[in-house]
Design an enzyme around this catalytic site. Sequence first.
Site, mmCIF file in Angstrom:
data_model
loop_
_atom_site.group_PDB
_atom_site.id
_atom_site.type_symbol
_atom_site.label_atom_id
_atom_site.label_comp_id
_atom_site.label_asym_id
_atom_site.label_seq_id
_atom_site.Cartn_x
_atom_site.Cartn_y
_atom_site.Cartn_z
ATOM 1 N N ARG A 49 -24.106 -24.711 -3.732
ATOM 2 C CA ARG A 49 -24.308 -26.139 -3.508
ATOM 3 C C ARG A 49 -25.696 -26.553 -3.979
ATOM 4 O O ARG A 49 -26.567 -25.686 -4.165
ATOM 5 C CB ARG A 49 -24.207 -26.426 -1.990
ATOM 6 C CG ARG A 49 -22.937 -25.896 -1.378
ATOM 7 C CD ARG A 49 -23.178 -25.354 0.039
ATOM 8 N NE ARG A 49 -21.979 -24.643 0.532
ATOM 9 C CZ ARG A 49 -21.002 -25.210 1.209
ATOM 10 N NH1 ARG A 49 -21.088 -26.481 1.544
ATOM 11 N NH2 ARG A 49 -19.964 -24.507 1.580
ATOM 12 N N GLY A 93 -26.503 -23.288 6.143
ATOM 13 C CA GLY A 93 -25.764 -22.045 5.876
ATOM 14 C C GLY A 93 -24.367 -22.098 6.444
ATOM 15 O O GLY A 93 -23.980 -23.036 7.137
ATOM 16 N N ASP A 123 -15.827 -29.748 0.847
ATOM 17 C CA ASP A 123 -16.058 -30.110 2.247
ATOM 18 C C ASP A 123 -15.420 -31.443 2.628
ATOM 19 O O ASP A 123 -16.062 -32.482 2.690
ATOM 20 C CB ASP A 123 -17.556 -30.073 2.596
ATOM 21 C CG ASP A 123 -17.977 -28.653 2.950
ATOM 22 O OD1 ASP A 123 -17.125 -27.747 2.887
ATOM 23 O OD2 ASP A 123 -19.149 -28.438 3.290
ATOM 24 N N ASP A 170 -25.797 -30.509 0.849
ATOM 25 C CA ASP A 170 -25.103 -29.236 1.100
ATOM 26 C C ASP A 170 -23.601 -29.372 0.852
ATOM 27 O O ASP A 170 -22.890 -28.361 0.839
ATOM 28 C CB ASP A 170 -25.359 -28.741 2.536
ATOM 29 C CG ASP A 170 -25.093 -29.799 3.576
ATOM 30 O OD1 ASP A 170 -25.723 -30.869 3.511
ATOM 31 O OD2 ASP A 170 -24.240 -29.585 4.449
ATOM 32 N N ASN A 171 -23.131 -30.592 0.640
ATOM 33 C CA ASN A 171 -21.719 -30.795 0.352
ATOM 34 C C ASN A 171 -21.505 -31.207 -1.095
ATOM 35 O O ASN A 171 -20.496 -31.837 -1.420
ATOM 36 C CB ASN A 171 -21.127 -31.846 1.297
ATOM 37 C CG ASN A 171 -21.075 -31.345 2.735
ATOM 38 O OD1 ASN A 171 -21.021 -30.135 2.967
ATOM 39 N ND2 ASN A 171 -21.098 -32.248 3.682
HETATM 40 P P1 AMP Z 1 -20.390 -29.928 7.440
HETATM 41 O O1 AMP Z 1 -20.726 -31.222 8.101
HETATM 42 O O2 AMP Z 1 -19.000 -29.433 7.732
HETATM 43 O O3 AMP Z 1 -20.670 -29.942 5.974
HETATM 44 O O4 AMP Z 1 -21.337 -28.829 8.098
HETATM 45 C C1 AMP Z 1 -22.735 -28.921 8.107
HETATM 46 C C2 AMP Z 1 -23.306 -27.652 8.692
HETATM 47 O O5 AMP Z 1 -22.883 -27.483 10.046
HETATM 48 C C3 AMP Z 1 -22.897 -26.382 7.972
HETATM 49 O O6 AMP Z 1 -24.008 -25.513 8.013
HETATM 50 C C4 AMP Z 1 -21.766 -25.853 8.813
HETATM 51 O O7 AMP Z 1 -21.607 -24.459 8.684
HETATM 52 C C5 AMP Z 1 -22.225 -26.230 10.212
HETATM 53 N N1 AMP Z 1 -21.115 -26.369 11.156
HETATM 54 C C6 AMP Z 1 -20.175 -27.350 11.193
HETATM 55 N N2 AMP Z 1 -19.321 -27.159 12.216
HETATM 56 C C7 AMP Z 1 -19.699 -26.023 12.843
HETATM 57 C C8 AMP Z 1 -19.215 -25.278 13.987
HETATM 58 N N3 AMP Z 1 -18.163 -25.682 14.686
HETATM 59 N N4 AMP Z 1 -19.884 -24.155 14.312
HETATM 60 C C9 AMP Z 1 -20.956 -23.737 13.632
HETATM 61 N N5 AMP Z 1 -21.461 -24.388 12.574
HETATM 62 C C10 AMP Z 1 -20.848 -25.525 12.168
HETATM 63 MG MG MG Z 2 -20.504 -28.705 4.506
#
Ligand code: AMP
Ligand code: MG
Length: 468
Positions: A176, A83, A255, A245-246
């Site tokens: 996604r 999420g 992303d 998710d991406n």
């Molecule tokens: P990502 O690797 O950017 O696609 O993120 C994967 C998951 O980690 C997603 O659910 C993001 O919302 C969560 N996420 C990434 N960075 C943070 C952060 N600094 N704080 C909270 N959630 C994060």
């Molecule tokens: Mg992501």
Amino acid sequence: MTITFDHSYARDLPGTYLRAAPDVAPAPRLLALNRSLADALGLTLTDAEAADWFSGARLPPGADPIAQAYAGHQFGGFSPQLGDGRAHLLGEVIAPDGQRFDLQLKGSGRTPFSRGGDGKAAIGPMLREYLISEFMAAVGVPTTRSLAVVATGEEVWRETKLPGAVLARVAASHIRVGSFQFFAARSDQTNVKALADHAIARHYPDLAAAPTPYLAFLDAVIARQAALIAEWMGLGFIHGVMNTDNMAISGETIDYGPCAFMEAYAPGTVFSSIDHQGRYAYANQPLILGWNLARLAETLVPLLDASQERAIEIANDRLTGIAPRYRAEWLAVMRRKMGLVGEDDGDAQLADDLLTAMEGADWTLTFRRLADETALRPLLDDFSRMEAWLPRWRVRAEEGAAQRLAATNPAVIPRNHQVEEALTAATNGDMAPFHALLTAIQQPFVESEPYMLPAPTGFGPYVTFCGT
Ligand code: AMP
Ligand code: MG
């Protein structure tokens, strides 16, 4: 100025999101604002409004922020609940041409999906997303867009203390593969179907009237994603974290985390610090395309046929078609990159042999210089295979190849050393290198000497970081 928001996702899909408000940025400072995108969206806002609205300092009137639920396979392992952990969907904007776009803040604070995260982002990664997504847009590859980056005036803790920032992102939607997985994993068929209906209405409206709309939807996502990954491969783009998710249902690149462009061509290239197995290496991306789409197909099985056995058969049939479909898209990209007109049976072999001949040479400049042997030679340590390949290409390429090469192969890409230099300067308060690089990558077919050169020896091996 006001933004006229709609909220079709929130209206159509109760139970697929939670309300969450962005944090209030203490001292917002506008670092980048995409005026041409704002114009295209019909937003005529002032810099001060942009700084407030796109940092969470003040919500634009009509915004109704939510955090969307999704799950995802991360590096092959399933996380049933991810999420929006650091993003807030403010709502949807209808552009003057009638197109609907999500307007989302990223790095805007914790939400009920944050798990252990701080919900924040640092200046560097948000500006990196801005640069690379705007380059993708400039070369015509489907992508989410970047409307603004605003420094929050707050510090965030990573390995060290860094200045914080929020990115305002514009997307056809943020639905996604992992959005479907979230509900499928909970056997919540009502929401899988509601999500599919919403996605069809929004991204594939012609399919609503198809005899088998959910199968047509699967086909359409396969088609767009196969075309997208072929474009990435043509650019030497390595997404770095092709988790489910991406992967956006709209077919847009989404992303921008540890992504980067390959310089010297090597199929196994990986930049991400956490991709130890090379799961998301350059040459693996087409395989991951199929793997991720299989995860989407699984979620749609109950919608494909009343008989589960028959539904699985149908889905498998479609999944078998992904590899040839991708290959055809890739060949179309390669024909374009080689400056070819029309189709010839030998084109696939010609493309494959070029890859063999150009191993180790700069991916971007090699295509650009195919018609200029003097300029091409210095790109290769061993020119012998290229020397054998070029006459075959010349016979096939015909008149006007040089102009076609220049029109289809970018001269400027966001080179890793340039990106790093710009982001480091920005982190230290100097935005000039960022804006100069942005200007260059927004006109990618215009030769601009300093931005065309590969990294100087001594730079690298280049490593990028995730979750920043
Ligand atoms: P990502 O690797 O950017 O696609 O993120 C994967 C998951 O980690 C997603 O659910 C993001 O919302 C969560 N996420 C990434 N960075 C943070 C952060 N600094 N704080 C909270 N959630 C994060
Ligand atoms: Mg992501």
